[in-house]
Design a protein around this motif. Structure first.
Motif, mmCIF file in Angstrom:
data_model
loop_
_atom_site.group_PDB
_atom_site.id
_atom_site.type_symbol
_atom_site.label_atom_id
_atom_site.label_comp_id
_atom_site.label_asym_id
_atom_site.label_seq_id
_atom_site.Cartn_x
_atom_site.Cartn_y
_atom_site.Cartn_z
ATOM 1 N N TYR A 25 0.684 -14.923 0.533
ATOM 2 C CA TYR A 25 1.797 -14.422 1.539
ATOM 3 C C TYR A 25 1.399 -13.221 2.193
ATOM 4 O O TYR A 25 0.200 -12.715 2.061
ATOM 5 C CB TYR A 25 2.827 -13.908 0.392
ATOM 6 C CG TYR A 25 2.568 -12.830 -0.394
ATOM 7 C CD1 TYR A 25 2.928 -11.528 -0.252
ATOM 8 C CD2 TYR A 25 1.966 -13.044 -1.604
ATOM 9 C CE1 TYR A 25 2.392 -10.395 -0.954
ATOM 10 C CE2 TYR A 25 1.629 -12.164 -2.467
ATOM 11 C CZ TYR A 25 2.114 -10.684 -2.183
ATOM 12 O OH TYR A 25 1.672 -9.630 -3.073
ATOM 13 N N LEU A 26 2.109 -12.816 3.454
ATOM 14 C CA LEU A 26 1.837 -11.979 4.095
ATOM 15 C C LEU A 26 2.438 -10.375 4.148
ATOM 16 O O LEU A 26 3.384 -10.394 3.407
ATOM 17 C CB LEU A 26 2.184 -12.087 5.636
ATOM 18 C CG LEU A 26 2.031 -13.680 6.151
ATOM 19 C CD1 LEU A 26 2.569 -13.644 7.826
ATOM 20 C CD2 LEU A 26 0.526 -13.938 6.285
ATOM 21 N N ASP A 27 1.503 -9.382 4.046
ATOM 22 C CA ASP A 27 1.962 -8.003 3.779
ATOM 23 C C ASP A 27 0.914 -7.069 4.380
ATOM 24 O O ASP A 27 -0.255 -7.390 4.636
ATOM 25 C CB ASP A 27 1.944 -7.717 2.273
ATOM 26 C CG ASP A 27 3.198 -6.779 2.102
ATOM 27 O OD1 ASP A 27 3.385 -5.805 3.226
ATOM 28 O OD2 ASP A 27 3.649 -6.456 0.875
ATOM 29 N N THR A 28 1.400 -5.624 4.748
ATOM 30 C CA THR A 28 0.145 -4.702 4.917
ATOM 31 C C THR A 28 -0.254 -4.198 3.770
ATOM 32 O O THR A 28 0.331 -3.389 3.097
ATOM 33 C CB THR A 28 0.807 -3.790 5.916
ATOM 34 O OG1 THR A 28 1.716 -4.439 6.881
ATOM 35 C CG2 THR A 28 0.162 -2.452 6.389
ATOM 36 N N ALA A 29 -1.398 -4.860 3.262
ATOM 37 C CA ALA A 29 -1.827 -4.574 1.876
ATOM 38 C C ALA A 29 -2.441 -3.142 1.759
ATOM 39 O O ALA A 29 -3.605 -3.063 2.476
ATOM 40 C CB ALA A 29 -2.679 -5.760 1.436
ATOM 41 N N VAL A 30 -2.007 -2.247 1.122
ATOM 42 C CA VAL A 30 -2.669 -1.070 0.588
ATOM 43 C C VAL A 30 -2.728 -0.898 -0.929
ATOM 44 O O VAL A 30 -1.642 -1.039 -1.507
ATOM 45 C CB VAL A 30 -1.845 0.113 1.324
ATOM 46 C CG1 VAL A 30 -2.431 1.299 0.940
ATOM 47 C CG2 VAL A 30 -1.902 -0.031 2.743
ATOM 48 N N MET A 31 -3.780 -0.506 -1.520
ATOM 49 C CA MET A 31 -4.083 -0.253 -2.897
ATOM 50 C C MET A 31 -4.297 1.019 -2.940
ATOM 51 O O MET A 31 -5.096 1.669 -2.115
ATOM 52 C CB MET A 31 -5.267 -1.265 -3.511
ATOM 53 C CG MET A 31 -5.419 -1.040 -4.779
ATOM 54 S SD MET A 31 -6.954 -1.957 -5.493
ATOM 55 C CE MET A 31 -6.368 -3.730 -5.041
ATOM 56 N N GLY A 32 -3.805 1.844 -4.091
ATOM 57 C CA GLY A 32 -3.910 3.190 -4.120
ATOM 58 C C GLY A 32 -5.100 3.405 -5.213
ATOM 59 O O GLY A 32 -5.181 2.539 -6.237
ATOM 60 N N ALA A 33 -5.792 4.555 -5.028
ATOM 61 C CA ALA A 33 -6.888 5.028 -5.848
ATOM 62 C C ALA A 33 -6.795 6.823 -5.993
ATOM 63 O O ALA A 33 -6.496 7.076 -4.780
ATOM 64 C CB ALA A 33 -8.076 4.493 -5.609
ATOM 65 N N ASP A 34 -7.435 6.947 -7.303
ATOM 66 C CA ASP A 34 -7.333 8.308 -7.167
ATOM 67 C C ASP A 34 -8.379 9.045 -7.012
ATOM 68 O O ASP A 34 -9.520 8.552 -7.131
ATOM 69 C CB ASP A 34 -7.010 8.812 -8.737
ATOM 70 C CG ASP A 34 -5.644 8.509 -9.244
ATOM 71 O OD1 ASP A 34 -4.754 8.537 -8.405
ATOM 72 O OD2 ASP A 34 -5.353 8.103 -10.389
ATOM 73 N N ARG A 37 -6.404 3.277 -0.219
ATOM 74 C CA ARG A 37 -5.841 4.669 -0.323
ATOM 75 C C ARG A 37 -6.434 5.705 -1.231
ATOM 76 O O ARG A 37 -5.928 5.815 -2.189
ATOM 77 C CB ARG A 37 -4.560 4.779 -0.083
ATOM 78 C CG ARG A 37 -3.836 6.074 0.297
ATOM 79 C CD ARG A 37 -2.146 6.017 0.392
ATOM 80 N NE ARG A 37 -1.558 7.316 0.438
ATOM 81 C CZ ARG A 37 -0.991 8.089 -0.261
ATOM 82 N NH1 ARG A 37 -0.778 7.650 -1.548
ATOM 83 N NH2 ARG A 37 -0.484 9.239 0.055
ATOM 84 N N VAL A 38 -7.469 6.410 -1.056
ATOM 85 C CA VAL A 38 -7.942 7.424 -2.007
ATOM 86 C C VAL A 38 -7.456 8.568 -1.757
ATOM 87 O O VAL A 38 -7.432 9.190 -0.661
ATOM 88 C CB VAL A 38 -9.581 7.737 -1.750
ATOM 89 C CG1 VAL A 38 -10.047 8.445 -2.692
ATOM 90 C CG2 VAL A 38 -10.209 6.329 -1.870
ATOM 91 N N PHE A 39 -6.595 9.044 -2.780
ATOM 92 C CA PHE A 39 -5.644 10.249 -2.602
ATOM 93 C C PHE A 39 -5.806 11.401 -3.440
ATOM 94 O O PHE A 39 -6.129 11.318 -4.389
ATOM 95 C CB PHE A 39 -4.047 9.742 -2.621
ATOM 96 C CG PHE A 39 -3.036 10.532 -2.693
ATOM 97 C CD1 PHE A 39 -2.613 11.243 -1.236
ATOM 98 C CD2 PHE A 39 -2.477 11.080 -3.748
ATOM 99 C CE1 PHE A 39 -1.628 12.006 -1.396
ATOM 100 C CE2 PHE A 39 -1.391 12.060 -3.591
ATOM 101 C CZ PHE A 39 -0.810 12.510 -2.237
ATOM 102 N N THR A 40 -5.444 12.425 -2.805
ATOM 103 C CA THR A 40 -5.478 13.794 -3.626
ATOM 104 C C THR A 40 -4.120 14.436 -3.175
ATOM 105 O O THR A 40 -4.024 14.678 -1.823
ATOM 106 C CB THR A 40 -6.608 14.549 -3.532
ATOM 107 O OG1 THR A 40 -6.757 15.759 -4.206
ATOM 108 C CG2 THR A 40 -6.974 14.838 -2.345
#
Length: 545
Positions: free
Chosen positions: A410-419, A513-516
Motif C-alpha cells: 500500500y502507498l504511504d509517506t513512510a517514516v520510521m522513528g528512532a531514538d 527520523r532520528v530524534f532528540t
C-alpha cells in the motif's frame, strides 16, 4: 545580469555569510565550487541522448577534499525542471537539511540556484554525488568525491603514483524522460543497453600509467540497476578502502561492485610494457553485458589484443565469499589518529532490532515496490522542513512498521522513528530472486553478517563482531539476508533506499527520523539560513541572514 556574474556575486555574498555566521569550526578549511547544471547532447553508446552536464562535463567534476573541510557548492539550475544533488556517503553530521533528497531539501527551481554548505566531518574515503529527483540519474549529473586524510594522520599504504576516479554503471540509450514516463505508467524498465566507464562506452576510457609504479583506482557503481564486476587484465587488485574504511589489503583478481557501492584498490604496474584491458561486466544477468577500457603503459610496445579476460557471471557463492573476506584494518587510523579498531562495536548491546523486507507488486494495476509492505510516496513538503516548522499532516512517524507485515503493498509517506544514541540491529531480508543493494544517508554501519535463507535469532551466532567493514551501502543476495549494526549518533531525517533506481523511484525507500528533544546545536544544527522553502513551508522564514 549575466548568468556567470550573477552566480559569482551570489556565491561571494554567501561565502561572506558562511564565514561570519556558520556553525562549523572556523579552523577548518573552505573549498568553493560554482556549478552550472545544463542539458547537453551526449553519445556514450553511439546514440545521441539528452544528458545532464555540470559545467559542461559528463560525468561531472570530481570533488577533492580533506577530512573536516567545509564544501561550499553553489549549484545553478539551468534545466527546465526542478533539480537536486545528493551526496552518496557524505554524512552531513547534524545537518540533514543539506542531504539533497526530496524528504530533506526543497528542489532548486529552474533558473535559480542553491548553495550547499557541507562539512566532511571526521570522514575519509571514496564516494560520489548524483542527481536525486525524477529519473535524472539516468542522464548523468554524477561525479566522484574523494576525502583525503589530514597530513598528520598516517595512511596504511605509501602515496600512490596516481589517483584515478572510475565511475562504472549500466546505461540506457533511451532519454531519462522516456524511462521516467515508462515507470510513471506502471511498467518495468527493459534490460540496459550497455555499461559505461567514466561516461564512455566500449574502448573509450583510458588510463596512462608508468611501469613499476602503484596507482589508486576509486571505483564507484553509479548505475541504475546491476551489480558489476571490475578487473584489469594481468593485474591484481589490492583492496585498500571501502566507503571510508581502510580495509585489510586483500588481493583479488576481480571485484564485485554492487550498485551504489564504492571501493578503492591499489594496482601495481608489474607487467611487460604494453596496453591491457580494463573490463567491467554485469553480474547475475542473462545476457551478460561487458565493456572495456584501456590501461596504457607509458612505455607500451603494443595495443590491447585478443578477447578481454572473462570474469564471474551468475555465481552467487563466489560473490558472497568475497564480500565476507572484506575486513576492517583494525590497526590503521581512520579520519582520526586512533586506530579503527578502538571502537568495539561488537561489545555494545543492541537496543532494538529492525527487520526490513523488500517486495514487488501491483497497486491499482501499476508496478510498485515496497519495504515492509509500504511503497513510499513523496509528500508535498520535504519531511525535514515540515518537522522543523512543526507543520502537521505532512507525515506520520510510525507509518512503516519495524518488522515485515506480510500484507499487500500500500502507498504511504513512510517514516520510521528512532531514538538518538540508540544502537540498533537492522536485518535486510530479501525473499526475491534479484540481488538488492541498500543505502542509508547520514551514516556508516557495520556489516556483521550475510547468508542465504531466512534470518533467525540463531543467525547472530555467525556475526562478525570484531572486524566487520563499516560502510554506507550493502548488498543482499537473492533469497538471503544481510545484518548491520548501527549507532544512531546523527540527528536528522535520513533516507534509507534501494539503490536499484527504478525500485527507489517506485517506492522502495523510507525515512528514518532520528530524534532528540534537545534543541542544542551540539545535537543538530538549525535550518540553513539560505534554505529554499516550498510546499506548506512556503512563506515561512529561516534564520535571518
Amino acid at each position: 545580469m549575466p548568468l556567470n556574474r550573477a552566480g559569482n556575486v551570489l556565491s561571494a555574498v554567501l561565502c561572506i555569510t558562511v564565514f561570519l555566521f556558520a556553525t562549523v569550526g572556523a579552523e577548518d578549511p573552505y573549498r568553493f565550487f560554482n556549478w552550472n547544471v545544463t542539458y547537453g547532447d551526449i553519445y556514450p553508446l553511439g546514440v545521441r541522448q539528452q544528458g545532464i552536464l555540470i559545467n559542461g562535463q559528463f560525468p561531472g567534476p570530481d570533488i577533492h577534499s580533506v577530512t573536516n573541510d567545509n564544501l561550499i557548492i553553489n549549484v545553478f539550475n539551468s534545466l527546465n525542471e526542478p533539480f537536486l544533488l545528493s551526496w552518496n556517503g557524505i554524512q552531513n553530521r547534524r545537518n540533514s537539511f543539506e542531504d539533497g533528497v526530496n524528504g530533506t531539501t526543497c528542489p532548486i527551481p529552474p533558473g535559480q540556484n542553491f548553495t550547499y554548505i557541507l562539512q566532511v566531518k571526521d570522514q575519509i574515503g571514496s564516494f560520489y554525488y548524483f542527481p536525486s529527483l525524477a529519473f535524472h540519474k539516468a542522464a548523468g549529473g554524477f561525479g566522484g568525491i574523494r576525502i583525503l586524510s589530514r597530513p598528520r594522520i598516517p595512511v596504511p599504504f605509501p602515496d600512490p603514483a596516481g589517483d584515478y576516479t572510475v565511475l562504472i554503471g549500466d546505461w540506457y540509450k533511451a532519454n531519462h524522460t522516456d524511462l521516467k514516463a515508462l515507470l510513471d505508467r506502471g511498467k518495468k524498465l527493459h534490460f540496459p543497453d550497455g555499461i559505461l566507464i567514466n561516461g564512455r562506452g566500449p574502448g573509450g576510457a583510458s588510463y596512462t600509467v608508468e611501469q613499476g609504479k602503484t596507482y589508486r583506482f576509486r571505483i564507484s557503481n553509479v548505475g541504475l540497476q546491476h551489480s558489476l564486476n571490475f578487473r584489469i587484465q594481468g593485474h591484481r587488485l589490492t583492496l585498500a578502502e571501502v566507503e571510508g574504511t581502510h580495509t585489510l589489503q586483500t588481493s583479488y583478481s576481480s571485484l564485485d561492485v554492487h550498485v551504489g557501492q564504492s571501493y578503492s584498490v591499489l594496482v601495481t604496474m608489474d607487467q611487460p610494457g604494453q596496453d591491457y584491458y580494463i573490463v567491467v561486466s554485469s553480474r547475475f544477468t542473462t545476457p551478460i553485458l561487458t565493456t572495456t577500457g584501456v590501461l596504457h603503459y607509458s612505455n607500451s610496445a603494443g595495443r590491447v589484443s585478443g578477447p578481454p579476460p572473462g570474469g564471474p557471471t551468475i555465481q552467487v557463492d563466489w560473490s558472497l565469499n568475497q564480500a565476507r573476506s572484506i575486513r576492517t584494518n583494525l590497526t590503521a587510523s581512520g579520519p582520526r589518529p586512533n586506530p579503527q579498531g578502538s571502537y568495539h562495536y561488537g561489545l555494545i548491546n543492541t537496543t532494538k532490532t529492525i527487520r526490513l523486507q523488500n517486495s514487488a507488486g501491483l497497486v491499482d494495476g501499476k508496478q510498485r515496490y515496497a519495504v515492509n509492505s509500504v511503497s513510499y510516496v513523496a509528500a508535498d513538503t520535504p519531511l525535514k522542513i515540515a518537522d522543523y516548522f512543526q507543520i502537521q499532516g505532512v507525515f506520520r512517524v510510525g507509518s512503516i512498521s519495524s518488522n515485515p507485515t506480510g500484507g499487500g503493498i500500500y502507498l504511504d509517506t513512510a517514516v520510521m522513528g528512532a531514538d538518538y544514541r540508540a544502537f540498533v540491529e537492522i536485518v535486510f531480508e530479501n525473499t526475491e530472486d534479484i540481488i538488492q543493494s541498500w543505502h542509508l544517508d547520514g551514516y556508516s554501519f557495520w556489516v556483521v553478517g550475510m547468508d542465504g535463507g531466512l534470518w533467525t535469532t540463531a543467525s547472530r551466532n555467525q556475526y562478525n563482531l570484531r572486524d566487520a567493514v563499516s560502510r554506507v551501502t550493502t548488498q543482499v543476495y537473492p533469497k538471503s539476508w544481510t545484518a548491520i549494526y548501527l549507532a544512531l549518533d546523527n540527528v536528522g531525517m535520513w533516507n534509507l533506499r534501494s539503490e536499484f533506481w527504478a525500485r527507489q523511484y517506485l517506492g522502495q525507500q523510507f525515512y528514518l527520523r532520528v530524534f532528540t528533544p534537545s534543541t542544542s546545536i551540539r545535537d543538530e544544527f538549525p535550518i540553513p539560513k539560505n534554505a529554499l522553502l516550498c510546499g506548506r513551508a512556503k512563506g515561512r522564514h529561516t534564520r535571518p541572514l
